[in-house]
Enzyme design. Structure first.
Site, PDB file in Angstrom:
ATOM      1  N   ASP A 168       0.785  -1.292  -0.058  1.00 29.86           N
ATOM      2  CA  ASP A 168      -0.019  -0.021  -0.052  1.00 29.86           C
ATOM      3  C   ASP A 168       1.036   1.317   0.109  1.00 29.86           C
ATOM      4  O   ASP A 168       1.701   1.369   0.869  1.00 29.86           O
ATOM      5  CB  ASP A 168      -0.671  -0.071   1.450  1.00 29.86           C
ATOM      6  CG  ASP A 168      -2.052   0.896   1.251  1.00 29.86           C
ATOM      7  OD1 ASP A 168      -2.299   1.468   0.137  1.00 29.86           O
ATOM      8  OD2 ASP A 168      -2.528   1.303   2.202  1.00 29.86           O
ATOM      9  N   GLU A 182      -2.026   5.992  -8.461  1.00 31.92           N
ATOM     10  CA  GLU A 182      -2.924   6.984  -7.957  1.00 31.92           C
ATOM     11  C   GLU A 182      -2.827   8.567  -8.869  1.00 31.92           C
ATOM     12  O   GLU A 182      -1.778   8.836  -9.315  1.00 31.92           O
ATOM     13  CB  GLU A 182      -2.544   7.361  -6.515  1.00 31.92           C
ATOM     14  CG  GLU A 182      -3.690   8.525  -5.920  1.00 31.92           C
ATOM     15  CD  GLU A 182      -3.248   8.696  -4.398  1.00 31.92           C
ATOM     16  OE1 GLU A 182      -3.011   7.775  -3.654  1.00 31.92           O
ATOM     17  OE2 GLU A 182      -3.590   9.684  -3.958  1.00 31.92           O
ATOM     18  N   HIS A 184      -7.375  10.336   3.789  1.00 39.90           N
ATOM     19  CA  HIS A 184      -6.946   9.528   4.625  1.00 39.90           C
ATOM     20  C   HIS A 184      -7.162   9.948   5.989  1.00 39.90           C
ATOM     21  O   HIS A 184      -7.258  11.093   6.214  1.00 39.90           O
ATOM     22  CB  HIS A 184      -5.275   9.269   4.462  1.00 39.90           C
ATOM     23  CG  HIS A 184      -4.915   8.714   2.991  1.00 39.90           C
ATOM     24  ND1 HIS A 184      -4.426   9.440   2.253  1.00 39.90           N
ATOM     25  CD2 HIS A 184      -4.946   7.468   2.883  1.00 39.90           C
ATOM     26  CE1 HIS A 184      -3.976   8.623   1.149  1.00 39.90           C
ATOM     27  NE2 HIS A 184      -4.445   7.443   1.502  1.00 39.90           N
ATOM     28  N   GLY A 185      -7.076   8.840   7.032  1.00 42.15           N
ATOM     29  CA  GLY A 185      -7.420   9.139   8.466  1.00 42.15           C
ATOM     30  C   GLY A 185      -8.760   9.819   8.931  1.00 42.15           C
ATOM     31  O   GLY A 185      -9.596   9.619   8.229  1.00 42.15           O
ATOM     32  N   GLY A 234      -8.642   5.955   1.968  1.00 41.94           N
ATOM     33  CA  GLY A 234      -9.441   6.766   2.916  1.00 41.94           C
ATOM     34  C   GLY A 234     -10.774   6.300   3.238  1.00 41.94           C
ATOM     35  O   GLY A 234     -11.842   7.222   3.411  1.00 41.94           O
ATOM     36  N   GLY A 235     -11.028   4.915   3.377  1.00 43.26           N
ATOM     37  CA  GLY A 235     -12.307   4.485   3.637  1.00 43.26           C
ATOM     38  C   GLY A 235     -12.708   4.641   4.963  1.00 43.26           C
ATOM     39  O   GLY A 235     -13.211   3.598   5.509  1.00 43.26           O
ATOM     40  N   ASN A 283     -10.107   1.059   0.511  1.00 43.80           N
ATOM     41  CA  ASN A 283      -9.029   0.799   1.610  1.00 43.80           C
ATOM     42  C   ASN A 283      -9.438   1.176   2.749  1.00 43.80           C
ATOM     43  O   ASN A 283      -9.608   2.427   3.074  1.00 43.80           O
ATOM     44  CB  ASN A 283      -7.509   1.518   1.363  1.00 43.80           C
ATOM     45  CG  ASN A 283      -6.848   0.932  -0.066  1.00 43.80           C
ATOM     46  OD1 ASN A 283      -7.409   0.169  -0.704  1.00 43.80           O
ATOM     47  ND2 ASN A 283      -5.542   1.428  -0.177  1.00 43.80           N
ATOM     48  N   THR A 337      -8.038   3.527   9.345  1.00 45.11           N
ATOM     49  CA  THR A 337      -8.305   4.039  10.535  1.00 45.11           C
ATOM     50  C   THR A 337      -9.534   3.736  11.514  1.00 45.11           C
ATOM     51  O   THR A 337      -9.311   3.557  12.465  1.00 45.11           O
ATOM     52  CB  THR A 337      -8.539   5.686  10.013  1.00 45.11           C
ATOM     53  OG1 THR A 337      -7.488   5.901   9.387  1.00 45.11           O
ATOM     54  CG2 THR A 337      -8.587   6.712  11.348  1.00 45.11           C
TER      55      THR A 337
HETATM   56 ZN    ZN Z   1      -4.242   5.405   1.025  1.00 48.21          ZN
END
Ligand code: ZN
Length: 282
Positions: free
Chosen positions: A82, A134, A180-181, A209-210, A230, A233
């Site tokens: 990742d 990406e 993300h996060g 950032g799921g 993905n 967190t």
């Molecule tokens: Zn990521």
């Protein structure tokens, strides 16, 4: 089953309108929790190893553990790097038994991103692995206010076809208001951008950032055309909560705390398999 590239599974997901999850993991207990959730939910799964994780130092041994666990299941399992930071790191992951890699050139210029991604694709395809790249840049939820509302880093749909054409990449992570996060302000998810990009490509699209969105919003995102999400967190937060509870319960022990990692992964991953409709797909 033997570990195998997730490519076929993601194309199935794209055709049938569900998504396959990637769960980032750092240790054996988390891996065990993911496998337990998979048994319960009967879904394909991608085990993700973040490029900056300490376990990368012993990644050949760790991937051997995952491979041995995968052989005991009858459901598809892939292991994916990742956010690979360099071409060399991606090659190292492939040598260490990963079935797929993500190369993240999203902070580079379009041309540099194309050049590096193409090199990773050539190496990966030579050994049967698939590559995610990406385009645009998925930022961090911790400074979401600074880019979310202003659409900074959002994927330019006009560049997508050219990028895929020039790189030969297998899956594409896009930026459409995801982060993300933890989201520090209200997420502004642009579903029309997802839909626009979906209509221009034939490869599976990926959301990073799921974590931190409402379950109904995940469903809309998947229905709009995302085939892989993905997660980290949300799992991390539940696991840490349970570890703190365990540590202060009066019966703290390494065994009890390790069990919380496994159970935290099992319960959170089971939930996400259901939310993104991958449960029962195998
Ligand atoms: Zn990521």
């Amino acid at each position: 089953m033997t570990l195998a590239s997730i490519k076929n599974e993601l194309h199935k997901a794209r055709q049938c309108g569900y998504a396959v999850p990637l769960f980032d993991v750092f240790d054996q207990h988390g891996v065990d929790g993911i496998f337990e959730a998979q048994e319960l939910e009967r879904s394909p799964v991608i085990i993700g190893i973040y490029s900056g994780a300490p376990v990368m130092q012993n990644i050949d041994a760790f991937s051997a553990y995952i491979r041995a666990r995968a052989e005991r299941t009858c459901y598809p399992v892939a292991i994916m790097l990742d956010h690979g930071t360099s071409v060399d790191q991606c090659l190292y992951a492939l040598e260490s038994g990963f079935t797929d890699v993500m190369y993240d050139g999203s902070s580079l210029t379009f041309e540099e991103n194309v050049r590096n991604t193409r090199r990773v694709v050539e190496a990966a395809h030579a050994c049967g692995a698939a590559v995610e790249a990406e385009l645009g840049h998925v930022g961090s939820g911790s400074n979401y206010g600074a880019f979310g509302g202003q659409r900074l880093g959002f994927t330019n749909p006009d560049l997508v076809a050219e990028f895929i054409d020039q790189t030969g990449v297998d899956f594409l992570a896009i930026a459409f208001g995801n982060a993300h996060g933890v989201y520090k302000s209200e997420p502004e998810i642009d579903l029309s951008l997802v839909s626009d990009i979906y209509g221009r490509v034939v490869i599976p699209l990926v959301m990073h950032g799921g974590s931190g969105l409402h379950d109904d919003l995940y469903r809309n995102i998947v229905n709009t055309g995302i085939s892989k999400i993905n997660f980290f967190t949300a799992i991390h937060n539940i696991v840490v909560e349970r570890m703190i509870e365990a540590a202060s319960s009066g019966k703290a022990s390494m065994f009890f705390i390790a069990e919380q990692i496994r159970l935290g992964y099992r319960d959170t991953c089971s939930h996400f398999f259901k939310v993104i409709s991958s449960s029962g797909r195998v």
